[in-house]
Motif scaffolding. Structure first.
Motif, mmCIF file in Angstrom:
data_model
loop_
_atom_site.group_PDB
_atom_site.id
_atom_site.type_symbol
_atom_site.label_atom_id
_atom_site.label_comp_id
_atom_site.label_asym_id
_atom_site.label_seq_id
_atom_site.Cartn_x
_atom_site.Cartn_y
_atom_site.Cartn_z
ATOM 1 N N LEU A 18 28.920 -57.151 -89.080
ATOM 2 C CA LEU A 18 29.624 -56.793 -90.269
ATOM 3 C C LEU A 18 31.128 -56.810 -90.315
ATOM 4 C CD1 LEU A 18 27.731 -53.187 -91.017
ATOM 5 C CD2 LEU A 18 27.668 -55.647 -92.153
ATOM 6 N N ALA A 19 31.601 -56.647 -88.936
ATOM 7 C CA ALA A 19 33.021 -56.704 -89.004
ATOM 8 C C ALA A 19 33.392 -58.296 -89.308
ATOM 9 C CB ALA A 19 33.546 -56.516 -87.448
ATOM 10 N N ARG B 125 22.736 -52.443 -82.312
ATOM 11 C CA ARG B 125 23.827 -51.692 -82.784
ATOM 12 C C ARG B 125 25.123 -52.637 -82.716
ATOM 13 N NH1 ARG B 125 23.128 -47.164 -80.591
ATOM 14 N NH2 ARG B 125 21.684 -46.005 -81.850
ATOM 15 N N ALA B 126 25.199 -53.110 -81.462
ATOM 16 C CA ALA B 126 26.382 -53.863 -81.432
ATOM 17 C C ALA B 126 26.619 -55.128 -82.198
ATOM 18 C CB ALA B 126 27.033 -53.981 -79.704
ATOM 19 N N ASP C 36 20.994 -48.107 -88.122
ATOM 20 C CA ASP C 36 22.019 -47.252 -87.695
ATOM 21 C C ASP C 36 23.449 -47.497 -88.172
ATOM 22 O OD1 ASP C 36 20.343 -45.299 -86.833
ATOM 23 O OD2 ASP C 36 21.030 -45.332 -84.863
ATOM 24 N N VAL C 37 23.502 -48.680 -88.033
ATOM 25 C CA VAL C 37 25.171 -49.367 -88.356
ATOM 26 C C VAL C 37 25.333 -49.753 -89.866
ATOM 27 C CG1 VAL C 37 26.391 -51.039 -87.604
ATOM 28 C CG2 VAL C 37 25.330 -49.949 -86.119
ATOM 29 N N ILE C 38 24.302 -50.355 -90.399
ATOM 30 C CA ILE C 38 24.622 -50.976 -91.614
ATOM 31 C C ILE C 38 25.021 -50.085 -92.572
ATOM 32 C CG2 ILE C 38 23.213 -53.110 -91.115
ATOM 33 C CD1 ILE C 38 21.285 -51.705 -93.293
ATOM 34 N N LYS C 39 25.996 -50.475 -93.314
ATOM 35 C CA LYS C 39 26.516 -49.545 -94.283
ATOM 36 C C LYS C 39 25.469 -49.412 -95.543
ATOM 37 C CE LYS C 39 30.691 -49.736 -92.994
ATOM 38 N NZ LYS C 39 30.986 -51.090 -92.122
ATOM 39 N N ALA D 234 27.022 -54.424 -85.879
ATOM 40 C CA ALA D 234 28.584 -54.066 -85.996
ATOM 41 C C ALA D 234 29.405 -55.094 -85.819
ATOM 42 C CB ALA D 234 28.914 -52.962 -84.974
ATOM 43 N N LYS D 235 29.239 -55.984 -84.991
ATOM 44 C CA LYS D 235 29.843 -57.237 -84.960
ATOM 45 C C LYS D 235 29.666 -58.200 -86.174
ATOM 46 C CE LYS D 235 30.839 -60.662 -81.338
ATOM 47 N NZ LYS D 235 30.993 -60.797 -79.955
#
Lengths: 336, 336
Positions: free
Chosen positions: A305-306, A298-299, A89-92, A302-303
């Motif tokens: 990728l950031a 998900r968290a 869901d999160v990965i670009k 996101a972390k």
DNA sequence: CACAGAATTGCACACGTTAACAATGCTCTT
DNA sequence: AAGAGCATTGTTAACGTGTGCAATTCTGTG
């Protein structure tokens, strides 16, 4: 058939391949009209960039690794599902999600910074430790989910297993239970330890006696729950409630109980841990602890990728709260 | 920290990088002693090849794509699990397994022969068709699992859904049931169609009347089975058996029945389709049809790899037999 | 000793992309 | 009108690996 490159486009547009590269990457250096013309040609030729070439020069693989302790037996389907779903869901759009079992590797040779822009380890066992250390040492952006890592400095997102087990045991005590058995998880897993600790902590706090006989070893799968429950049922003095350290084992336990002509929760209360998808639809619906795998994934993604993008490091461990889900598998014992 | 290349090794060994490349690839051109020396140096430097560079020149990505119709709702956890497990078991160590949902793509742009050496589509819906056609047209080695493809020429491995549904319905009839309801799958899915067809075929063959009221639409998830079952229970003349087109919906159906104070299978028989992991542990254990997802995935992956390596094409469709798994959720009705 | 042929190694280029730097043409200011 | 500075484009090299072909050395034979 042979694929079109930026040089082909350059030839057609009457410009250099550099200009094409810049145009397609929306560089502000390029004249808007030229840019449009080039993009039009690229579109009509159905140009797609060669990621290998781009990776080579940019030193980025566009690969994200999602590693499980194992893809063989031991990882539940729901666990795999939620983890993949959360990360995906999160990965670009530009990242490839590569799924693997750590135990599939004979050697970690192929795991390096060139092949993975980042790695997510969904860790279920201490046996992952060498892999985690390897990846950390190689300098690959790394985040470990689900299992707390102590020795190595890595980003870490974990559920608060112990407080979940505590809460569950406390709930059983509050419902009047005193003979509370535990069917434990697989030996060596940190989660097994944490859940037992939470269980014992609650017993201690409420001055409920613990006896070794009330503990049966399992290994997190259905069959082991079934077998462990049968051992508990053979006890001269049976428990009134059983805390199964995951839902799969709870399913097996219910099966064992039902086969003896007993009923849940009338004759025996059963609770689980994890809140699998099917747990709400068992008969009876299972009281359990929800461990937010998807949210954690998900968290974590996101972390990661950031971090990849900013290189801004945060090493603190993030705890995700578990949640007591009360359904129909526990009987309230009057009097206490 | 900066990674070591064959040129670094060449310098240390006092040879050209060409020789190093050949040595590490076990070329027979290289003197065995030199070869050993170079390998030793490579080992001590912990050399790992840059796959991007290799991909670029060899025109191979080392990526295998495993595509599902969706990774959001609609794909069951067990399905995902078995598919990944099967494929992962087969792929050689050198391939990366990339997992994606087809509906995650805004455009199929990034899907090309340079990025994927081969593609496995675990197809659950006709909505995959554009993707399949796109991949086929791009000339990417392609195999489609689980859903039969008619218009496009692709390798195809599918379960025999219709004969499975037929076998299941026949079994219910043989147990004396005549009022047999069906809870159908998601509209538009080929499997929904095939299972209904098998069901109808059996009814016809045994001269059992079919009425529209006996058919309730579902969409393959738990909740829809629960809702559909409730509609069937509201019927003035209830069925004696319900064929749920997958196990998730069967779980929901059992829940609905139990909530009304009825018992399975005493008051109502329930069967499923798919044989999920939890089905054997439901109360009662569910009679169902096993669809060999893991075996199909394994066979499909093997077939794809063979094709990639040999370029030997076989377009015939392979059918995998389903299997009737009899457990405890069907009552035998005396007399018939 | 000469020479053919095998064994072994190196040179140079290719794969497709990006980017530093150079080059060109244009506009504007004085 | 000349020069500064900007806008736009091109030249060239680089990323790390594999390979066709040339070059060199070695081996054996007459």
């Amino acid at each position: 058939m042979s694929s079109v490159t930026i040089k082909d486009i350059a030839k057609l547009a009457g410009v250099s391949h550099t200009t094409v590269s810049r145009a397609l990457n929306d560089s502000p250096l390029i004249n808007p009209e030229t840019k449009e013309r080039i993009k039009a040609i690229a579109g009509s030729l159905q140009y797609t960039p060669n990621y290998s070439a781009r990776s080579l020069v940019l030193d980025r693989s566009y690969n994200l690794g999602l590693f499980f302790s194992t893809l063989r037996t031991g990882t539940s389907a729901g666990f795999l599902y939620e983890a993949i779903k959360g990360v995906n869901d999160v990965i670009k759009d530009e990242y490839n999600l590569i799924v693997r079992g750590i135990d599939d590797y004979k050697s970690f040779h192929q795991v390096n910074r060139k092949s993975f822009d980042g790695i997510i380890v969904m860790s279920q066992s201490a046996s992952d430790q060498p892999f985690i250390e390897y990846a950390a040492e190689k300098g690959i952006p790394l985040i470990v989910l689900n299992r707390e890592i102590e020795d190595v400095q890595v980003m870490n997102v974990v559920p608060d297993d112990q407080s979940g087990a505590f809460r569950m045991t406390e709930y059983l005590i509050q419902q009047g239970h005193r003979r509370i058995a535990i069917i434990e998880g697989k030996e060596g897993f940190k989660s097994t330890q944490s859940r037992r600790d939470g269980y014992l902590e609650a017993l201690r706090k409420y001055h409920v006696a613990f006896s070794e006989a009330m503990s049966a070893q399992g290994n997190y799968d259905l069959e082991s729950g079934y077998a462990a429950m049968n051992r508990l049922l053979d006890l001269p003095e049976r428990p009134t409630a059983v805390f199964c350290c995951n839902d799969d084992m709870a399913l097996g336990a219910v099966k064992a109980i039902t086969e003896r002509g007993l009923k849940v929760p009338d004759d025996l209360s059963v609770v689980g841990f994890d809140d699998q998808l099917f747990s709400a639809f068992m008969t009876p619906a299972l009281t359990t602890i929800r461990r937010p795998i998807e949210e954690m994934s998900r968290a974590g993604a996101a972390k990661l990728l950031a971090f990849i993008e900013s290189k801004q490091l945060e090493h603190e461990t993030v705890y995700f709260h578990t949640e007591l889900v009360i359904r129909d598998s526990v009987k309230t014992i009057a009097g206490g």
